[in-house]
Write a protein that holds these residues in place. Structure first.
Motif, PDB file in Angstrom:
ATOM      1  N   VAL A  44      40.512 -54.365  15.392  1.00 35.07           N
ATOM      2  CA  VAL A  44      39.745 -53.592  14.421  1.00 35.07           C
ATOM      3  C   VAL A  44      40.680 -52.598  13.750  1.00 35.07           C
ATOM      4  O   VAL A  44      41.476 -51.922  14.393  1.00 35.07           O
ATOM      5  CB  VAL A  44      38.573 -52.859  15.111  1.00 35.07           C
ATOM      6  N   GLY A  45      40.589 -52.540  12.427  1.00 39.00           N
ATOM      7  CA  GLY A  45      41.475 -51.695  11.638  1.00 39.00           C
ATOM      8  C   GLY A  45      42.567 -52.480  10.947  1.00 39.00           C
ATOM      9  O   GLY A  45      43.202 -51.985   9.998  1.00 39.00           O
ATOM     10  N   ASP A  46      42.797 -53.719  11.380  1.00 39.75           N
ATOM     11  CA  ASP A  46      43.815 -54.550  10.742  1.00 39.75           C
ATOM     12  C   ASP A  46      43.365 -54.960   9.345  1.00 39.75           C
ATOM     13  O   ASP A  46      42.197 -55.317   9.119  1.00 39.75           O
ATOM     14  CB  ASP A  46      44.069 -55.820  11.565  1.00 39.75           C
ATOM     15  N   ASN A  47      44.298 -54.935   8.406  1.00 42.41           N
ATOM     16  CA  ASN A  47      44.073 -55.486   7.076  1.00 42.41           C
ATOM     17  C   ASN A  47      44.552 -56.932   7.088  1.00 42.41           C
ATOM     18  O   ASN A  47      45.685 -57.214   7.517  1.00 42.41           O
ATOM     19  CB  ASN A  47      44.834 -54.674   6.028  1.00 42.41           C
ATOM     20  N   VAL A  48      43.700 -57.832   6.647  1.00 42.68           N
ATOM     21  CA  VAL A  48      43.993 -59.263   6.762  1.00 42.68           C
ATOM     22  C   VAL A  48      43.675 -59.991   5.470  1.00 42.68           C
ATOM     23  O   VAL A  48      42.935 -59.502   4.606  1.00 42.68           O
ATOM     24  CB  VAL A  48      43.178 -59.904   7.920  1.00 42.68           C
ATOM     25  N   GLY A  49      44.267 -61.181   5.357  1.00 43.04           N
ATOM     26  CA  GLY A  49      43.919 -62.095   4.282  1.00 43.04           C
ATOM     27  C   GLY A  49      43.094 -63.230   4.852  1.00 43.04           C
ATOM     28  O   GLY A  49      43.474 -63.807   5.872  1.00 43.04           O
ATOM     29  N   ILE A  50      41.956 -63.526   4.235  1.00 46.36           N
ATOM     30  CA  ILE A  50      41.075 -64.573   4.757  1.00 46.36           C
ATOM     31  C   ILE A  50      40.833 -65.656   3.712  1.00 46.36           C
ATOM     32  O   ILE A  50      40.902 -65.415   2.505  1.00 46.36           O
ATOM     33  CB  ILE A  50      39.718 -64.013   5.239  1.00 46.36           C
ATOM     34  N   GLU A  51      40.573 -66.844   4.227  1.00 41.34           N
ATOM     35  CA  GLU A  51      40.206 -67.969   3.389  1.00 41.34           C
ATOM     36  C   GLU A  51      38.738 -68.295   3.657  1.00 41.34           C
ATOM     37  O   GLU A  51      38.347 -68.487   4.817  1.00 41.34           O
ATOM     38  CB  GLU A  51      41.096 -69.167   3.723  1.00 41.34           C
ATOM     39  N   ILE A  52      37.931 -68.328   2.614  1.00 42.96           N
ATOM     40  CA  ILE A  52      36.496 -68.587   2.766  1.00 42.96           C
ATOM     41  C   ILE A  52      36.268 -70.045   3.146  1.00 42.96           C
ATOM     42  O   ILE A  52      36.803 -70.956   2.516  1.00 42.96           O
ATOM     43  CB  ILE A  52      35.719 -68.266   1.471  1.00 42.96           C
ATOM     44  N   GLU A  53      35.467 -70.262   4.199  1.00 47.42           N
ATOM     45  CA  GLU A  53      35.129 -71.625   4.617  1.00 47.42           C
ATOM     46  C   GLU A  53      33.759 -72.029   4.093  1.00 47.42           C
ATOM     47  O   GLU A  53      33.568 -73.124   3.582  1.00 47.42           O
ATOM     48  CB  GLU A  53      35.159 -71.731   6.149  1.00 47.42           C
ATOM     49  N   ASP A  54      32.769 -71.130   4.245  1.00 52.83           N
ATOM     50  CA  ASP A  54      31.401 -71.426   3.804  1.00 52.83           C
ATOM     51  C   ASP A  54      30.812 -70.140   3.235  1.00 52.83           C
ATOM     52  O   ASP A  54      30.461 -69.233   3.991  1.00 52.83           O
ATOM     53  CB  ASP A  54      30.574 -71.932   4.982  1.00 52.83           C
ATOM     54  N   GLU A  55      30.695 -70.083   1.926  1.00 47.72           N
ATOM     55  CA  GLU A  55      30.180 -68.872   1.273  1.00 47.72           C
ATOM     56  C   GLU A  55      28.734 -68.607   1.662  1.00 47.72           C
ATOM     57  O   GLU A  55      28.323 -67.456   1.848  1.00 47.72           O
ATOM     58  CB  GLU A  55      30.297 -69.011  -0.249  1.00 47.72           C
ATOM     59  N   GLY A  56      27.959 -69.654   1.795  1.00 50.26           N
ATOM     60  CA  GLY A  56      26.558 -69.487   2.168  1.00 50.26           C
ATOM     61  C   GLY A  56      26.398 -68.914   3.564  1.00 50.26           C
ATOM     62  O   GLY A  56      25.549 -68.048   3.802  1.00 50.26           O
ATOM     63  N   GLU A  57      27.214 -69.401   4.501  1.00 47.52           N
ATOM     64  CA  GLU A  57      27.169 -68.926   5.883  1.00 47.52           C
ATOM     65  C   GLU A  57      28.009 -67.663   6.091  1.00 47.52           C
ATOM     66  O   GLU A  57      27.985 -67.071   7.170  1.00 47.52           O
ATOM     67  CB  GLU A  57      27.659 -70.027   6.831  1.00 47.52           C
ATOM     68  N   ARG A  58      28.747 -67.274   5.046  1.00 44.36           N
ATOM     69  CA  ARG A  58      29.619 -66.093   5.097  1.00 44.36           C
ATOM     70  C   ARG A  58      30.630 -66.205   6.237  1.00 44.36           C
ATOM     71  O   ARG A  58      30.829 -65.286   7.041  1.00 44.36           O
ATOM     72  CB  ARG A  58      28.808 -64.799   5.257  1.00 44.36           C
ATOM     73  N   THR A  59      31.299 -67.357   6.300  1.00 42.94           N
ATOM     74  CA  THR A  59      32.332 -67.557   7.323  1.00 42.94           C
ATOM     75  C   THR A  59      33.681 -67.794   6.663  1.00 42.94           C
ATOM     76  O   THR A  59      33.757 -68.234   5.505  1.00 42.94           O
ATOM     77  CB  THR A  59      31.996 -68.756   8.232  1.00 42.94           C
TER      78      THR A  59
END
Length: 325
Positions: A44-59
């Motif tokens: 917690v507190g880490d800044n990260v880059g994420i790749e969206i897998e499912d926009e509807g499921e927000r994952t």
């Protein structure tokens, strides 16, 4: 790729807050920290880059960890050859302790300071539950306040029963990201609730059988607090609190004797005058630290805790401490 900040960790899933909202993310790939094996690659507190897998499921999937400005690391309580990343990118740490219920463990404060000192993280030492203290407890408290304020740490007395120190604590937290730490049962969640009533964090009770606090916070989580300052409705304050699981023990399989000596700040200042550059401040002749202890410039409390930590480190077999690194 979206950038965000981790605001909650549940072991295998991480909640990442982005400008587009929050996503539940897993990690793919191997991440290491300075060659040290970790039980958790991000915190917690880490800044990260994420790749969206499912926009509807927000994952999504965490693909990148952005550079950290600091972090708090501890020996894993479950895997003794691993380290556990507690929090990252904080402005300060709040160490909450009590003299009573539960009793303060000898050396606990200094053990915690060894996790923050390498990264120059400011620490506020909060002595909570002061409404329970006896005359003897107050005497112990005053001595500890003198020791730690004397070497540059802020100290504060608080009580959620009497309200002592609550407004002062708010002023120390406003506009900052703060990691809240302490042994189980010291009242971390109660204090946060007192700062912003209605936050409804879990509050743990002491075990009647063991007298030890129960773990009520299982995983770290960041909360945004909004509160009034000094009972003045026109003065609003915001703070970002990272609540962490209660600490029972703090081991240091990642440290050597000289690491400990360098991170006792007043020892390090005096060590420049020691006869030997690699002085461990135990039995060496011409030790400036031991001389400072004799003159009262360095606290005997700190020195005894220092020796106890060195003994603990040296008790761990060298090969056992290094074979997984």
């Amino acid at each position: 790729m979206l950038e965000g900040i981790i605001v909650k960790s549940t072991g295998s899933w991480y909640t990442v807050r982005t400008e587009s909202g929050e996503y539940s993310c897993r990690i793919k790939g191997k991440f290491r920290l300075d060659g040290v094996k970790l039980t958790n690659p991000v915190a917690v507190g880490d800044n990260v880059g994420i790749e969206i897998e499912d926009e509807g499921e927000r994952t999504g999937t965490i693909r990148e960890i952005l550079p950290r400005r600091n972090y708090i690391l501890r020996q894993s309580p479950r895997k003794k050859h691993y380290m556990h990343l507690m929090v990252a990118n904080i402005d300060q740490a709040l160490l909450i302790v009590t003299i009573r219920e539960p009793e303060l463990k000898p050396g606990f404060i200094d053990r915690f300071l060894l996790t923050t000192e390498p990264h120059d993280i400011p620490v506020i030492i909060v002595f909570n539950k002061t409404d329970l203290y006896s005359i003897e407890d107050i005497s112990v408290l005053e001595r500890l306040e003198e020791v730690y304020s004397g070497i540059g740490y802020k100290t504060l007395r608080t009580s959620t029963v009497t309200g002592e120190g609550i407004d002062h604590l708010k002023r120390l937290l406003v506009d900052k990201t703060t990691a809240v730490n302490g042994q189980s049962g010291v009242g971390k969640s109660s204090l946060i609730n007192a700062i912003q009533p209605g936050k409804e964090l879990k509050i743990g009770d002491l075990s009647d059988y063991t007298g030890k606090g129960q773990h009520t916070t299982t995983f770290a989580e960041m909360y945004t607090l909004h509160f009034e300052m000094d009972n003045d409705k026109d003065r609003q304050g915001n703070a970002w609190i990272i609540d962490t699981p209660g600490l029972k023990t703090l081991g240091f399989n990642n440290l050597e004797v000289q690491d400990v000596a360098h991170n006792f700040r007043e020892f390090f200042e005096h060590s420049h005058s020691c006869k030997f550059r690699d002085c461990t401040h135990r039995n060496e002749p011409g030790c400036a630290v031991k001389k400072a202890i004799e003159t009262g410039e360095i606290s005997m409390i700190r020195y005894e805790n220092y020796l106890m930590i060195l003994d603990n480190i040296e008790e761990q077999n060298y090969w056992e401490r290094h074979k997984d690194f």
